[in-house]
Design a protein around this motif. Structure first.
Motif, PDB file in Angstrom:
ATOM      1  N   CYS A  27       0.845  -1.203   0.000  1.00  0.00           N
ATOM      2  CA  CYS A  27       0.000   0.000   0.000  1.00  0.00           C
ATOM      3  C   CYS A  27       0.873   1.244   0.000  1.00  0.00           C
ATOM      4  O   CYS A  27       2.059   1.200   0.342  1.00  0.00           O
ATOM      5  CB  CYS A  27      -0.916   0.025   1.231  1.00  0.00           C
ATOM      6  SG  CYS A  27      -2.004  -1.404   1.397  1.00  0.00           S
ATOM      7  N   ILE A  28       0.288   2.361  -0.392  1.00  0.00           N
ATOM      8  CA  ILE A  28       0.932   3.661  -0.289  1.00  0.00           C
ATOM      9  C   ILE A  28      -0.073   4.651   0.274  1.00  0.00           C
ATOM     10  O   ILE A  28      -1.288   4.501   0.115  1.00  0.00           O
ATOM     11  CB  ILE A  28       1.456   4.178  -1.647  1.00  0.00           C
ATOM     12  CG1 ILE A  28       0.307   4.298  -2.656  1.00  0.00           C
ATOM     13  CG2 ILE A  28       2.567   3.307  -2.188  1.00  0.00           C
ATOM     14  CD1 ILE A  28       0.711   4.994  -3.942  1.00  0.00           C
ATOM     15  N   ARG A  29       0.449   5.639   0.963  1.00  0.00           N
ATOM     16  CA  ARG A  29      -0.391   6.724   1.455  1.00  0.00           C
ATOM     17  C   ARG A  29      -0.548   7.764   0.355  1.00  0.00           C
ATOM     18  O   ARG A  29       0.422   8.113  -0.324  1.00  0.00           O
ATOM     19  CB  ARG A  29       0.208   7.346   2.715  1.00  0.00           C
ATOM     20  CG  ARG A  29       0.345   6.341   3.857  1.00  0.00           C
ATOM     21  CD  ARG A  29       0.659   7.017   5.168  1.00  0.00           C
ATOM     22  NE  ARG A  29       0.835   6.021   6.217  1.00  0.00           N
ATOM     23  CZ  ARG A  29      -0.157   5.443   6.882  1.00  0.00           C
ATOM     24  NH1 ARG A  29      -1.412   5.785   6.601  1.00  0.00           N
ATOM     25  NH2 ARG A  29       0.078   4.545   7.817  1.00  0.00           N
ATOM     26  N   VAL A  30      -1.761   8.254   0.179  1.00  0.00           N
ATOM     27  CA  VAL A  30      -2.083   9.144  -0.929  1.00  0.00           C
ATOM     28  C   VAL A  30      -2.469  10.502  -0.387  1.00  0.00           C
ATOM     29  O   VAL A  30      -3.266  10.617   0.552  1.00  0.00           O
ATOM     30  CB  VAL A  30      -3.237   8.571  -1.785  1.00  0.00           C
ATOM     31  CG1 VAL A  30      -3.586   9.526  -2.905  1.00  0.00           C
ATOM     32  CG2 VAL A  30      -2.846   7.217  -2.357  1.00  0.00           C
ATOM     33  N   ASN A  31      -1.870  11.546  -0.978  1.00  0.00           N
ATOM     34  CA  ASN A  31      -2.277  12.912  -0.688  1.00  0.00           C
ATOM     35  C   ASN A  31      -3.448  13.238  -1.581  1.00  0.00           C
ATOM     36  O   ASN A  31      -3.288  13.531  -2.763  1.00  0.00           O
ATOM     37  CB  ASN A  31      -1.111  13.883  -0.940  1.00  0.00           C
ATOM     38  CG  ASN A  31      -1.440  15.295  -0.505  1.00  0.00           C
ATOM     39  OD1 ASN A  31      -2.602  15.702  -0.476  1.00  0.00           O
ATOM     40  ND2 ASN A  31      -0.413  16.045  -0.140  1.00  0.00           N
ATOM     41  N   ARG A  32      -4.669  13.154  -1.059  1.00  0.00           N
ATOM     42  CA  ARG A  32      -5.862  13.305  -1.886  1.00  0.00           C
ATOM     43  C   ARG A  32      -6.015  14.719  -2.417  1.00  0.00           C
ATOM     44  O   ARG A  32      -6.630  14.938  -3.454  1.00  0.00           O
ATOM     45  CB  ARG A  32      -7.098  12.892  -1.106  1.00  0.00           C
ATOM     46  CG  ARG A  32      -7.031  11.457  -0.625  1.00  0.00           C
ATOM     47  CD  ARG A  32      -8.301  10.730  -0.964  1.00  0.00           C
ATOM     48  NE  ARG A  32      -8.210   9.325  -0.576  1.00  0.00           N
ATOM     49  CZ  ARG A  32      -8.192   8.334  -1.426  1.00  0.00           C
ATOM     50  NH1 ARG A  32      -8.225   8.596  -2.708  1.00  0.00           N
ATOM     51  NH2 ARG A  32      -8.135   7.087  -1.022  1.00  0.00           N
ATOM     52  N   GLU A  33      -5.490  15.712  -1.691  1.00  0.00           N
ATOM     53  CA  GLU A  33      -5.624  17.089  -2.162  1.00  0.00           C
ATOM     54  C   GLU A  33      -4.792  17.326  -3.419  1.00  0.00           C
ATOM     55  O   GLU A  33      -5.205  18.000  -4.348  1.00  0.00           O
ATOM     56  CB  GLU A  33      -5.197  18.054  -1.062  1.00  0.00           C
ATOM     57  CG  GLU A  33      -6.122  18.032   0.148  1.00  0.00           C
ATOM     58  CD  GLU A  33      -5.691  19.041   1.190  1.00  0.00           C
ATOM     59  OE1 GLU A  33      -4.653  19.698   0.973  1.00  0.00           O
ATOM     60  OE2 GLU A  33      -6.386  19.168   2.209  1.00  0.00           O
TER      61      GLU A  33
ATOM     62  N   GLY B 138      10.262   6.668  -0.783  1.00  0.00           N
ATOM     63  CA  GLY B 138      11.417   7.034   0.018  1.00  0.00           C
ATOM     64  C   GLY B 138      11.095   7.783   1.285  1.00  0.00           C
ATOM     65  O   GLY B 138      11.950   7.909   2.152  1.00  0.00           O
ATOM     66  N   ASP B 139       9.904   8.332   1.445  1.00  0.00           N
ATOM     67  CA  ASP B 139       9.598   9.136   2.622  1.00  0.00           C
ATOM     68  C   ASP B 139       8.644   8.427   3.573  1.00  0.00           C
ATOM     69  O   ASP B 139       7.945   9.070   4.359  1.00  0.00           O
ATOM     70  CB  ASP B 139       8.989  10.472   2.189  1.00  0.00           C
ATOM     71  CG  ASP B 139       7.702  10.311   1.405  1.00  0.00           C
ATOM     72  OD1 ASP B 139       7.105  11.327   1.057  1.00  0.00           O
ATOM     73  OD2 ASP B 139       7.296   9.152   1.162  1.00  0.00           O
ATOM     74  N   GLY B 140       8.603   7.110   3.519  1.00  0.00           N
ATOM     75  CA  GLY B 140       7.753   6.368   4.441  1.00  0.00           C
ATOM     76  C   GLY B 140       6.333   6.227   3.981  1.00  0.00           C
ATOM     77  O   GLY B 140       5.470   5.806   4.751  1.00  0.00           O
ATOM     78  N   GLY B 141       6.040   6.589   2.701  1.00  0.00           N
ATOM     79  CA  GLY B 141       4.674   6.501   2.222  1.00  0.00           C
ATOM     80  C   GLY B 141       4.234   5.091   1.915  1.00  0.00           C
ATOM     81  O   GLY B 141       3.044   4.820   1.807  1.00  0.00           O
ATOM     82  N   ALA B 142       5.178   4.155   1.738  1.00  0.00           N
ATOM     83  CA  ALA B 142       4.841   2.776   1.393  1.00  0.00           C
ATOM     84  C   ALA B 142       4.842   1.902   2.632  1.00  0.00           C
ATOM     85  O   ALA B 142       5.682   2.055   3.522  1.00  0.00           O
ATOM     86  CB  ALA B 142       5.835   2.230   0.366  1.00  0.00           C
ATOM     87  N   PHE B 143       3.880   0.967   2.696  1.00  0.00           N
ATOM     88  CA  PHE B 143       3.817   0.025   3.807  1.00  0.00           C
ATOM     89  C   PHE B 143       3.032  -1.196   3.354  1.00  0.00           C
ATOM     90  O   PHE B 143       2.455  -1.213   2.261  1.00  0.00           O
ATOM     91  CB  PHE B 143       3.164   0.660   5.040  1.00  0.00           C
ATOM     92  CG  PHE B 143       1.740   1.073   4.838  1.00  0.00           C
ATOM     93  CD1 PHE B 143       0.691   0.265   5.271  1.00  0.00           C
ATOM     94  CD2 PHE B 143       1.423   2.275   4.226  1.00  0.00           C
ATOM     95  CE1 PHE B 143      -0.628   0.630   5.090  1.00  0.00           C
ATOM     96  CE2 PHE B 143       0.113   2.657   4.036  1.00  0.00           C
ATOM     97  CZ  PHE B 143      -0.918   1.834   4.466  1.00  0.00           C
ATOM     98  N   THR B 144       3.017  -2.218   4.156  1.00  0.00           N
ATOM     99  CA  THR B 144       2.305  -3.449   3.822  1.00  0.00           C
ATOM    100  C   THR B 144       1.265  -3.757   4.884  1.00  0.00           C
ATOM    101  O   THR B 144       1.418  -3.394   6.058  1.00  0.00           O
ATOM    102  CB  THR B 144       3.270  -4.647   3.705  1.00  0.00           C
ATOM    103  OG1 THR B 144       3.943  -4.835   4.956  1.00  0.00           O
ATOM    104  CG2 THR B 144       4.286  -4.415   2.605  1.00  0.00           C
ATOM    105  N   VAL B 145       0.199  -4.416   4.448  1.00  0.00           N
ATOM    106  CA  VAL B 145      -0.854  -4.884   5.349  1.00  0.00           C
ATOM    107  C   VAL B 145      -0.948  -6.399   5.203  1.00  0.00           C
ATOM    108  O   VAL B 145      -1.087  -6.902   4.086  1.00  0.00           O
ATOM    109  CB  VAL B 145      -2.211  -4.234   5.013  1.00  0.00           C
ATOM    110  CG1 VAL B 145      -3.318  -4.822   5.894  1.00  0.00           C
ATOM    111  CG2 VAL B 145      -2.143  -2.721   5.193  1.00  0.00           C
ATOM    112  N   LYS B 146      -0.847  -7.100   6.303  1.00  0.00           N
ATOM    113  CA  LYS B 146      -0.892  -8.558   6.285  1.00  0.00           C
ATOM    114  C   LYS B 146      -2.229  -9.044   6.834  1.00  0.00           C
ATOM    115  O   LYS B 146      -2.855  -8.375   7.648  1.00  0.00           O
ATOM    116  CB  LYS B 146       0.251  -9.145   7.107  1.00  0.00           C
ATOM    117  CG  LYS B 146       1.628  -8.798   6.571  1.00  0.00           C
ATOM    118  CD  LYS B 146       2.724  -9.470   7.370  1.00  0.00           C
ATOM    119  CE  LYS B 146       4.111  -9.140   6.798  1.00  0.00           C
ATOM    120  NZ  LYS B 146       5.189  -9.808   7.554  1.00  0.00           N
TER     121      LYS B 146
END
Length: 429
Positions: free
Chosen positions: A67-73, A81-89
């Protein structure tokens, strides 16, 4: 629909609410202990399903979701590279992204027809005869909408934008072969009467929709230029018309003295498809942000749909002939009648058909309506050949519903919760 704020309640109007506001939030308020056990993440986009193949049984499992965090605006991802990516198990994964994004997510994860994935540079999970996912992205269905617009001398609206729908009618129209007997061909229609408060939204979409099309011919470079020009024309005309219809005095004129009847074919036979295309710009990675869904709805490609939609329009004219006498038809209007004669309705539908956005069918459930090589999920909503992956959205419908699907999808969610509960209890036992 639910009562809105105090002012809206006093005026007798209702406010449209989403599923979270209308169903989930009241349920969590009644069961506050669930707020500590259920995690909701907003501003997050699922990028890719990561699979694992058992060494002994060769069975495939989905072990996590990138997953990635999205800036909706800004409409941009947070970046790797700035911590926007992560995983969900999770032990069990349930996809509910809809009939467009669910197959798209499967495609970018290597789940789909082998030849189609390789064209886009995606490595399929299974190869040869083991790959039984040819039905993913196929059988796309949607209700078809066309608009009959009038200029009304006697106003229907006071200009306040609360709810533009003033009435609706659902009807089954049986085609006759001339002998008086009902044929097996039935036009299931829904007619929505709306006042002018939604004209600034409906009219730009209808008129600019003439340019909302995509051609395929050779040479491909010229074809690409033509399609880009059509896309630019559609966007430009939509913005221009929307701006004009929201300025005085046009806003006042159209909101007070126009009305539209949405003519909706609720049982179309035409079927389209969804696939993914890699974005032209250079983006590192292999997830959803590197691809975009390409939708080919194939509206009115089946001759029976064109015939039934014309039948619905003829019935509409019968019961609106003496209703609201002080009206002037704007669409289709006299121009289409003069240019195309008796075939004006067919041409008008081809130019101005709109989506109802009730997409379904791209991950069809196994049943008698779907071939053995076409189904994607079984009766337990489990994706074939993947042990812990389920789908619960409109994409599993083997045939399009003849009504708006909201309540059916809510009931499907409830049924899926029981399925998952049974699976978990069975493993616990």
């Amino acid at each position: 629909m639910k009562r809105g704020d105090d002012d809206a309640a006093k005026s007798g109007y209702y406010r449209r609410m989403n599923y979270y506001e209308g169903i989930l939030k009241p349920f969590l308020d009644r069961n506050p202990h669930l707020k500590t056990t259920v995690t909701f993440m907003t501003g997050v986009q699922a990028e890719r399903l990561v699979h694992h193949q058992h060494d002994v049984t060769s069975q495939i499992f989905i072990k996590e979701i990138d997953c990635i965090r999205v800036n909706r605006e800004l409409g941009q991802d947070g970046g790797v590279g700035d911590g926007g990516a992560f995983t969900v198990k999770g032990k069990h994964i349930v996809l509910s992204a809809g009939a467009i994004l669910t197959p798209s997510l499967l495609f970018v994860s290597g789940i789909g027809a082998e030849d189609e994935l390789r064209k886009e540079g995606i490595e399929p999970i299974l190869h040869g005869e083991k790959n039984q996912w040819g039905g993913i992205g196929k059988r796309l269905c949607d209700h078809v909408v066309t608009v009959c617009a009038y200029f009304a001398i006697n106003p229907l609206s006071n200009g306040k934008r609360v709810n533009s729908v003033r009435g609706w009618l659902a009807a089954d129209i049986h085609d006759s072969d001339g002998s008086g007997e009902k044929s097996q061909s039935t036009s299931r229609m829904m007619f929505n009467l709306t006042d002018g408060s939604s004209a600034s939204v409906i009219i730009p979409s209808v008129i600019a929709g003439v340019f909302r099309r995509k051609y395929s011919f050779k040479p491909q470079r010229i074809c690409h230029v033509v399609n880009e020009l059509l896309r630019i024309a559609f966007i430009t005309l939509s913005i221009l018309l929307s701006f004009l219809l929201n300025t005085f005095p046009l806003r006042y004129l159209f909101s007070i003295h126009t009305m539209q009847i949405l003519v909706c074919l609720m049982n179309p036979s035409s079927k389209g498809s969804v696939r993914v295309r890699r974005k032209r710009r250079n983006i590192d990675g292999a997830g959803m942000r590197c691809y975009y869904p390409e939708i080919d709805p194939q509206y009115l490609s089946d001759e029976s749909d064109r015939r039934r939609l014309c039948t619905g329009w003829r019935v509409l004219r019968r019961f609106t002939h003496q209703w609201q006498l002080g009206k002037i038809e704007v669409l289709p209007g006299m121009i289409y009648r003069m240019l195309f004669g008796r075939a004006f309705l067919t041409r008008f539908h081809a130019d101005f058909a709109l989506p109802f956005y009730h997409w379904s069918g791209t991950c069809a459930m196994r049943c008698s309506l779907v071939g053995e090589n076409e189904y994607v999920v079984d009766e337990q909503l489990r994706v074939r050949n993947i042990a812990n992956l389920h789908i619960c959205d409109a994409s599993v419908h083997p045939a399009i519903l003849s009504v708006p699907p909201a309540l059916t999808l809510a009931a499907m969610g409830l049924a899926n919760s029981e399925i998952m509960q049974n699976i978990l209890h069975k493993k616990a036992d």
